[in-house]
Write a protein that holds these residues in place. Structure first.
Motif, mmCIF file in Angstrom:
data_model
loop_
_atom_site.group_PDB
_atom_site.id
_atom_site.type_symbol
_atom_site.label_atom_id
_atom_site.label_comp_id
_atom_site.label_asym_id
_atom_site.label_seq_id
_atom_site.Cartn_x
_atom_site.Cartn_y
_atom_site.Cartn_z
ATOM 1 N N LEU A 1 -28.711 1.209 39.185
ATOM 2 C CA LEU A 1 -28.430 -0.583 39.449
ATOM 3 C C LEU A 1 -27.180 -0.971 40.615
ATOM 4 N N VAL A 2 -27.184 -1.470 40.406
ATOM 5 C CA VAL A 2 -25.610 -1.818 41.571
ATOM 6 C C VAL A 2 -25.678 -3.639 41.743
ATOM 7 N N VAL A 3 -24.389 -3.305 41.370
ATOM 8 C CA VAL A 3 -24.266 -5.536 41.260
ATOM 9 C C VAL A 3 -23.084 -5.794 42.254
ATOM 10 N N LYS A 4 -23.591 -7.048 42.485
ATOM 11 C CA LYS A 4 -22.806 -7.186 43.696
ATOM 12 C C LYS A 4 -22.154 -8.990 43.737
ATOM 13 N N TYR B 1 -32.391 -1.108 42.693
ATOM 14 C CA TYR B 1 -32.143 -1.420 42.403
ATOM 15 C C TYR B 1 -30.696 -2.969 42.834
ATOM 16 N N THR B 2 -30.562 -3.669 43.535
ATOM 17 C CA THR B 2 -29.145 -4.611 43.367
ATOM 18 C C THR B 2 -29.747 -6.349 42.902
ATOM 19 N N GLY C 1 -35.788 3.595 26.636
ATOM 20 C CA GLY C 1 -34.957 3.530 27.885
ATOM 21 C C GLY C 1 -33.509 3.611 26.827
ATOM 22 N N LYS C 2 -32.562 4.615 28.062
ATOM 23 C CA LYS C 2 -31.448 5.077 27.571
ATOM 24 C C LYS C 2 -30.331 4.307 28.949
ATOM 25 N N TRP C 3 -29.470 5.272 28.206
ATOM 26 C CA TRP C 3 -28.351 4.971 28.706
ATOM 27 C C TRP C 3 -26.989 5.151 28.656
ATOM 28 N N LYS C 4 -25.589 4.959 29.087
ATOM 29 C CA LYS C 4 -24.843 5.407 28.552
ATOM 30 C C LYS C 4 -23.853 5.532 27.541
ATOM 31 N N PRO C 5 -23.590 6.157 26.436
ATOM 32 C CA PRO C 5 -23.240 6.107 25.338
ATOM 33 C C PRO C 5 -21.819 5.345 25.380
ATOM 34 N N GLY C 6 -21.726 3.937 24.196
ATOM 35 C CA GLY C 6 -19.995 3.790 24.866
ATOM 36 C C GLY C 6 -20.655 2.790 25.369
ATOM 37 N N GLU C 7 -21.607 2.368 25.869
ATOM 38 C CA GLU C 7 -21.914 1.116 26.676
ATOM 39 C C GLU C 7 -23.189 0.142 26.245
ATOM 40 N N GLN C 8 -22.813 -1.329 26.500
ATOM 41 C CA GLN C 8 -23.917 -2.182 25.559
ATOM 42 C C GLN C 8 -24.993 -1.908 26.621
ATOM 43 N N PRO C 9 -26.318 -1.708 26.035
ATOM 44 C CA PRO C 9 -27.305 -1.851 27.150
ATOM 45 C C PRO C 9 -27.550 -3.085 28.053
ATOM 46 N N ALA C 10 -27.963 -3.397 28.806
ATOM 47 C CA ALA C 10 -27.695 -4.187 30.272
ATOM 48 C C ALA C 10 -29.336 -4.700 30.191
ATOM 49 N N ARG D 1 -24.709 -9.941 34.291
ATOM 50 C CA ARG D 1 -23.293 -10.422 34.020
ATOM 51 C C ARG D 1 -23.155 -8.842 32.741
ATOM 52 N N GLN D 2 -23.798 -8.283 32.191
ATOM 53 C CA GLN D 2 -22.811 -7.908 31.018
ATOM 54 C C GLN D 2 -22.897 -6.282 31.975
ATOM 55 N N MET D 3 -23.507 -5.843 33.366
ATOM 56 C CA MET D 3 -23.062 -4.962 33.852
ATOM 57 C C MET D 3 -21.821 -4.504 34.542
ATOM 58 N N LYS D 4 -21.091 -2.843 34.519
ATOM 59 C CA LYS D 4 -20.268 -2.912 35.081
ATOM 60 C C LYS D 4 -20.804 -3.096 37.297
ATOM 61 N N GLN D 5 -19.928 -2.342 38.009
ATOM 62 C CA GLN D 5 -20.279 -1.810 39.468
ATOM 63 C C GLN D 5 -21.734 -1.495 39.508
ATOM 64 N N ASN D 6 -21.666 -0.076 38.873
ATOM 65 C CA ASN D 6 -22.591 0.984 39.494
ATOM 66 C C ASN D 6 -23.151 1.204 37.912
ATOM 67 N N THR D 7 -24.435 0.809 37.785
ATOM 68 C CA THR D 7 -25.023 1.302 36.364
ATOM 69 C C THR D 7 -26.741 2.128 36.253
ATOM 70 N N GLU D 8 -27.020 3.300 35.960
ATOM 71 C CA GLU D 8 -27.705 4.038 35.407
ATOM 72 C C GLU D 8 -28.279 4.312 34.221
ATOM 73 N N VAL D 9 -29.666 3.954 34.492
ATOM 74 C CA VAL D 9 -30.253 3.642 33.220
ATOM 75 C C VAL D 9 -32.203 4.650 33.495
ATOM 76 N N ARG D 10 -32.190 5.397 32.183
ATOM 77 C CA ARG D 10 -33.704 6.041 32.400
ATOM 78 C C ARG D 10 -34.667 4.984 31.129
ATOM 79 N N ILE D 11 -35.918 5.558 31.826
ATOM 80 C CA ILE D 11 -37.011 5.093 31.182
ATOM 81 C C ILE D 11 -37.795 5.977 31.238
ATOM 82 N N ILE D 12 -38.164 6.364 29.723
ATOM 83 C CA ILE D 12 -38.828 7.340 29.885
ATOM 84 C C ILE D 12 -40.153 7.243 28.942
ATOM 85 N N CYS D 13 -41.690 7.520 29.673
ATOM 86 C CA CYS D 13 -42.734 6.894 29.778
ATOM 87 C C CYS D 13 -43.420 8.533 28.565
ATOM 88 N N SER D 14 -43.954 8.349 27.291
ATOM 89 C CA SER D 14 -44.560 8.707 26.181
ATOM 90 C C SER D 14 -45.519 8.635 25.799
#
Length: 139
Positions: A136-139, A42-43, A73-82, A108-121
């Motif tokens: 996720l790509v922010v332009k 997504y952009t 949801g999971k995101w990179k450690p050390g980053e705020q969830p966007a 606005r909270q994302m860096k240039q390229n962000t990767e998020v994982r969504i887990i379905c249980s």
């Protein structure tokens, strides 16, 4: 004797391949409950306040009872969830094969390229978890 073994092995392989196929035209195992896709990109515009997307959760076969899944949801450690999951529990109604879940992103909270994982249980213990990777790509 050698020819007979080769022919027998070929027939056995063909029978095993045919028995692995089911009558449905689905590419998923019969008990599958999870995401329709494994990855999506997504952009977003950096100036946007927030933006919602919908993701599809599917079941390979219809059933006579409702099926409930939990999303996390999971995101990179050390980053705020966007992002924020708007629907953490999704129910696929009886006699249906799909449902949708909403996710709200904050570009606005994302860096240039962000990767998020969504887990379905799924609530059914016999069905495995699935994972969706959102690029996720922010332009």
């Amino acid at each position: 004797m050698r020819n007979l073994c080769k022919k027998g092995a070929g027939i056995l392989l063909a029978v095993l391949c045919l028995s692995a196929c089911s009558d449905s035209k689905s590419n998923y195992p019969g008990e599958y409950v999870g995401f329709e896709k494994m990855t999506a990109t997504y952009t977003f515009s950096k100036t946007a306040e927030d933006q919602d997307i919908s993701i599809k959760i599917i079941a390979a076969e219809k059933q006579d009872k409702d099926r409930e899944v939990t999303l996390a949801g999971k995101w990179k450690p050390g980053e705020q969830p966007a992002f924020r999951l708007m629907d953490t529990k999704v129910i696929i109604p009886a006699k249906k094969k799909s449902a949708t879940a909403r996710i709200r992103f904050f570009p606005r909270q994302m860096k240039q390229n962000t990767e998020v994982r969504i887990i379905c249980s799924p609530k059914d213990k016999n069905v495995k978890q699935t994972q969706l990777t959102l690029k996720l790509v922010v332009k």
